[in-house]
Design an enzyme around this catalytic site. Sequence first.
Site, PDB file in Angstrom:
ATOM      1  N   GLY A  13       0.790  -1.310   0.022  1.00 43.81           N
ATOM      2  CA  GLY A  13       0.170   0.206   0.137  1.00 43.81           C
ATOM      3  C   GLY A  13       0.749   0.988  -0.072  1.00 43.81           C
ATOM      4  O   GLY A  13       0.523   2.242   0.164  1.00 43.81           O
ATOM      5  N   SER A  15       1.862   3.600  -2.255  1.00 40.05           N
ATOM      6  CA  SER A  15       1.096   3.982  -3.634  1.00 40.05           C
ATOM      7  C   SER A  15       0.625   5.666  -2.804  1.00 40.05           C
ATOM      8  O   SER A  15       0.892   6.822  -3.520  1.00 40.05           O
ATOM      9  CB  SER A  15       0.255   3.692  -4.585  1.00 40.05           C
ATOM     10  OG  SER A  15      -0.899   3.160  -3.955  1.00 40.05           O
ATOM     11  N   ARG A  16      -0.030   5.483  -1.466  1.00 37.96           N
ATOM     12  CA  ARG A  16      -0.645   6.307  -1.648  1.00 37.96           C
ATOM     13  C   ARG A  16      -0.688   6.934   0.699  1.00 37.96           C
ATOM     14  O   ARG A  16      -0.063   5.725   0.950  1.00 37.96           O
ATOM     15  CB  ARG A  16      -2.490   6.292  -1.679  1.00 37.96           C
ATOM     16  CG  ARG A  16      -3.146   6.382  -3.239  1.00 37.96           C
ATOM     17  CD  ARG A  16      -4.609   6.251  -3.653  1.00 37.96           C
ATOM     18  NE  ARG A  16      -4.720   4.819  -2.943  1.00 37.96           N
ATOM     19  CZ  ARG A  16      -5.771   5.226  -2.532  1.00 37.96           C
ATOM     20  NH1 ARG A  16      -6.087   6.212  -1.302  1.00 37.96           N
ATOM     21  NH2 ARG A  16      -6.408   4.008  -2.070  1.00 37.96           N
ATOM     22  N   ASN A  89       1.972  -2.009   5.360  1.00 43.71           N
ATOM     23  CA  ASN A  89       1.213  -0.975   5.507  1.00 43.71           C
ATOM     24  C   ASN A  89      -0.431  -1.098   4.835  1.00 43.71           C
ATOM     25  O   ASN A  89      -1.214  -0.488   5.716  1.00 43.71           O
ATOM     26  CB  ASN A  89       1.723   0.028   4.989  1.00 43.71           C
ATOM     27  CG  ASN A  89       0.819   1.289   4.914  1.00 43.71           C
ATOM     28  OD1 ASN A  89       0.388   2.162   6.092  1.00 43.71           O
ATOM     29  ND2 ASN A  89       0.605   1.773   3.853  1.00 43.71           N
ATOM     30  N   SER A 145      -3.364   0.250  14.564  1.00 43.84           N
ATOM     31  CA  SER A 145      -4.096   1.267  14.590  1.00 43.84           C
ATOM     32  C   SER A 145      -5.004   1.233  16.178  1.00 43.84           C
ATOM     33  O   SER A 145      -4.627  -0.214  16.637  1.00 43.84           O
ATOM     34  CB  SER A 145      -5.555   0.939  14.195  1.00 43.84           C
ATOM     35  OG  SER A 145      -6.459   2.354  13.769  1.00 43.84           O
ATOM     36  N   TYR A 158     -12.254  -4.108  11.500  1.00 51.63           N
ATOM     37  CA  TYR A 158     -10.854  -3.543  11.753  1.00 51.63           C
ATOM     38  C   TYR A 158     -10.577  -3.734  13.204  1.00 51.63           C
ATOM     39  O   TYR A 158      -9.310  -3.769  13.093  1.00 51.63           O
ATOM     40  CB  TYR A 158     -11.450  -2.179  11.178  1.00 51.63           C
ATOM     41  CG  TYR A 158     -10.318  -1.241  10.627  1.00 51.63           C
ATOM     42  CD1 TYR A 158      -9.623  -1.273   9.763  1.00 51.63           C
ATOM     43  CD2 TYR A 158      -9.800  -0.050  11.818  1.00 51.63           C
ATOM     44  CE1 TYR A 158      -8.159  -0.122   9.447  1.00 51.63           C
ATOM     45  CE2 TYR A 158      -9.191  -0.029  11.839  1.00 51.63           C
ATOM     46  CZ  TYR A 158      -8.100   0.637  10.101  1.00 51.63           C
ATOM     47  OH  TYR A 158      -6.821   1.151  10.579  1.00 51.63           O
ATOM     48  N   ALA A 160     -10.587  -5.906  15.246  1.00 57.96           N
ATOM     49  CA  ALA A 160     -10.540  -7.677  15.509  1.00 57.96           C
ATOM     50  C   ALA A 160      -9.258  -7.553  14.820  1.00 57.96           C
ATOM     51  O   ALA A 160      -8.050  -8.263  14.525  1.00 57.96           O
ATOM     52  CB  ALA A 160     -10.735  -8.110  15.499  1.00 57.96           C
ATOM     53  N   LYS A 162      -6.784  -5.682  13.281  1.00 54.67           N
ATOM     54  CA  LYS A 162      -5.798  -4.784  13.686  1.00 54.67           C
ATOM     55  C   LYS A 162      -5.634  -5.417  15.105  1.00 54.67           C
ATOM     56  O   LYS A 162      -3.765  -5.417  15.471  1.00 54.67           O
ATOM     57  CB  LYS A 162      -5.826  -3.730  14.311  1.00 54.67           C
ATOM     58  CG  LYS A 162      -6.302  -2.475  12.695  1.00 54.67           C
ATOM     59  CD  LYS A 162      -5.164  -3.308  11.649  1.00 54.67           C
ATOM     60  CE  LYS A 162      -5.174  -1.445  10.303  1.00 54.67           C
ATOM     61  NZ  LYS A 162      -3.973  -1.660   9.417  1.00 54.67           N
TER      62      LYS A 162
HETATM   63  P1  NAP Z   1      -5.429   4.656   2.007  1.00 52.96           P
HETATM   64  O1  NAP Z   1      -5.011   5.878   2.283  1.00 52.96           O
HETATM   65  O2  NAP Z   1      -6.677   4.060   1.586  1.00 52.96           O
HETATM   66  O3  NAP Z   1      -4.357   4.112   1.273  1.00 52.96           O
HETATM   67  C1  NAP Z   1      -4.489   2.709   1.485  1.00 52.96           C
HETATM   68  C2  NAP Z   1      -2.681   1.988   0.423  1.00 52.96           C
HETATM   69  O4  NAP Z   1      -3.080   0.541   0.594  1.00 52.96           O
HETATM   70  C3  NAP Z   1      -3.160   1.966  -0.835  1.00 52.96           C
HETATM   71  O5  NAP Z   1      -1.739   2.340  -1.709  1.00 52.96           O
HETATM   72  C4  NAP Z   1      -4.257   0.494  -1.934  1.00 52.96           C
HETATM   73  O6  NAP Z   1      -3.475   0.586  -2.710  1.00 52.96           O
HETATM   74  C5  NAP Z   1      -3.422  -0.012  -0.996  1.00 52.96           C
HETATM   75  N1  NAP Z   1      -4.178  -1.493  -0.379  1.00 52.96           N
HETATM   76  C6  NAP Z   1      -5.379  -1.492  -0.369  1.00 52.96           C
HETATM   77  N2  NAP Z   1      -5.745  -2.618  -0.366  1.00 52.96           N
HETATM   78  C7  NAP Z   1      -5.109  -3.799  -0.724  1.00 52.96           C
HETATM   79  C8  NAP Z   1      -4.728  -4.675  -0.657  1.00 52.96           C
HETATM   80  N3  NAP Z   1      -5.535  -6.037  -1.556  1.00 52.96           N
HETATM   81  N4  NAP Z   1      -3.462  -5.087  -1.820  1.00 52.96           N
HETATM   82  C9  NAP Z   1      -2.535  -4.406  -1.942  1.00 52.96           C
HETATM   83  N5  NAP Z   1      -2.607  -2.663  -1.831  1.00 52.96           N
HETATM   84  C10 NAP Z   1      -4.031  -2.825  -1.151  1.00 52.96           C
HETATM   85  O7  NAP Z   1      -5.109   4.464   4.018  1.00 52.96           O
HETATM   86  P2  NAP Z   1      -4.274   5.548   5.294  1.00 52.96           P
HETATM   87  O8  NAP Z   1      -5.131   5.904   5.799  1.00 52.96           O
HETATM   88  O9  NAP Z   1      -3.033   5.423   4.186  1.00 52.96           O
HETATM   89  O10 NAP Z   1      -3.616   3.637   5.749  1.00 52.96           O
HETATM   90  C11 NAP Z   1      -2.314   3.082   5.728  1.00 52.96           C
HETATM   91  C12 NAP Z   1      -2.891   1.991   7.509  1.00 52.96           C
HETATM   92  O11 NAP Z   1      -2.343   2.513   8.686  1.00 52.96           O
HETATM   93  C13 NAP Z   1      -3.969   0.746   7.135  1.00 52.96           C
HETATM   94  O12 NAP Z   1      -3.498  -0.619   7.584  1.00 52.96           O
HETATM   95  C14 NAP Z   1      -4.354   2.151   7.757  1.00 52.96           C
HETATM   96  O13 NAP Z   1      -6.150   0.881   8.288  1.00 52.96           O
HETATM   97  C15 NAP Z   1      -3.565   2.150   8.859  1.00 52.96           C
HETATM   98  N6  NAP Z   1      -4.758   3.004   9.723  1.00 52.96           N
HETATM   99  C16 NAP Z   1      -4.823   4.618   9.107  1.00 52.96           C
HETATM  100  C17 NAP Z   1      -5.370   5.331   9.908  1.00 52.96           C
HETATM  101  C18 NAP Z   1      -5.846   6.909   9.089  1.00 52.96           C
HETATM  102  O14 NAP Z   1      -6.560   7.775  10.007  1.00 52.96           O
HETATM  103  N7  NAP Z   1      -5.848   6.740   7.823  1.00 52.96           N
HETATM  104  C19 NAP Z   1      -5.489   5.536  11.266  1.00 52.96           C
HETATM  105  C20 NAP Z   1      -5.236   4.078  11.553  1.00 52.96           C
HETATM  106  C21 NAP Z   1      -4.564   2.853  10.841  1.00 52.96           C
HETATM  107  P3  NAP Z   1      -4.950   0.940  -3.934  1.00 52.96           P
HETATM  108  O15 NAP Z   1      -4.556   2.675  -3.608  1.00 52.96           O
HETATM  109  O16 NAP Z   1      -4.271   0.727  -5.372  1.00 52.96           O
HETATM  110  O17 NAP Z   1      -5.721   0.758  -3.850  1.00 52.96           O
END
Ligand code: NAP
Length: 253
Positions: A13, A15-16, A89, A145, A158, A160, A162
């Site tokens: 993950g 890329s974003r 990630n 998380s 979610y 569970a 994490k």
């Molecule tokens: P995000 O902006 O939604 O980006 C998700 C990334 O994961 C994208 O690159 C996406 O690729 C990739 N992805 C999702 N499902 C995938 C799969 N099955 N196979 C390969 N790649 C996959 O997420 P984020 O907010 O940066 O979150 C990153 C991590 O931090 C996650 O584990 C999330 O649970 C954790 N987190 C986030 C927050 C928050 O508030 N944002 C808080 C606590 C924890 P595509 O774009 O190609 O779909």
Amino acid sequence: MRQFQDKKVLVTGGSRGIGKSIARAFADQGARVAINYRSNAAAAADCLRELGGKGNIALQADIADPAQAAMLVEDAISGLGGLDIVVNNAGIYLWHPIATADFSDWIAAWRQTIDTNLLAAASICYCAAQHMMRHGGGRIVNVSSRGAFRGEPDGPAYGASKAGLNALSQSLAIALAPHNIFVGVVAPGFVETDMAAEWLEGERGDAIRAQSPLGRVARPEEVAHAVLFLASPGAEFTTGTIIDVNGASYLRS
Ligand code: NAP
């Protein structure tokens, strides 16, 4: 000499959002990075361009499928010429409140969440560890998380997933230390990314920011900072630890 000069790093993950910041932080410190993504090829291409430098690669794989997760690790190893650090990630959050979700939606949300947030990390840890055990060691950092500790009333799968990721990481920290592989976890609260955008821009946004005495949520770079610390030389004895990056919005001891 930059801290991760010539280290080979896989960020799922990447890329974003948080993963992109992690990839950039490693690249800024001299690493060669493989960013994985599921379907948004344009975002992955943009990210790769922003990383600059030579030797970074983007690898498409839906890591919820164990066969694709295993292939991803192989492709990263061959594309980078080795693998020193893995950051699990990638993650998803699905809304499935128990009071309103019907049973089939409830089960579908559980399966998809566990497959993406937990089984994928277990698959990648397994495959990466086989390589690292043969090559003198490595580092694994898993992005968990705050929800693992605080609960996720509208997305219990979610929370569970994490909590499971935390337990997986701590079990592997013990199992892999004799192989010179160290495993850490970063547990963010809300972070400014696409995943959280709907909440942060919605009517609950101010209340969410007020959960922290800093009056804001985390920036992706702040999560990346903790990830790089856990992967850095000198952090070996932190193996098995979980670093909170939640601005004191939820304290545990
Ligand atoms: P995000 O902006 O939604 O980006 C998700 C990334 O994961 C994208 O690159 C996406 O690729 C990739 N992805 C999702 N499902 C995938 C799969 N099955 N196979 C390969 N790649 C996959 O997420 P984020 O907010 O940066 O979150 C990153 C991590 O931090 C996650 O584990 C999330 O649970 C954790 N987190 C986030 C927050 C928050 O508030 N944002 C808080 C606590 C924890 P595509 O774009 O190609 O779909």
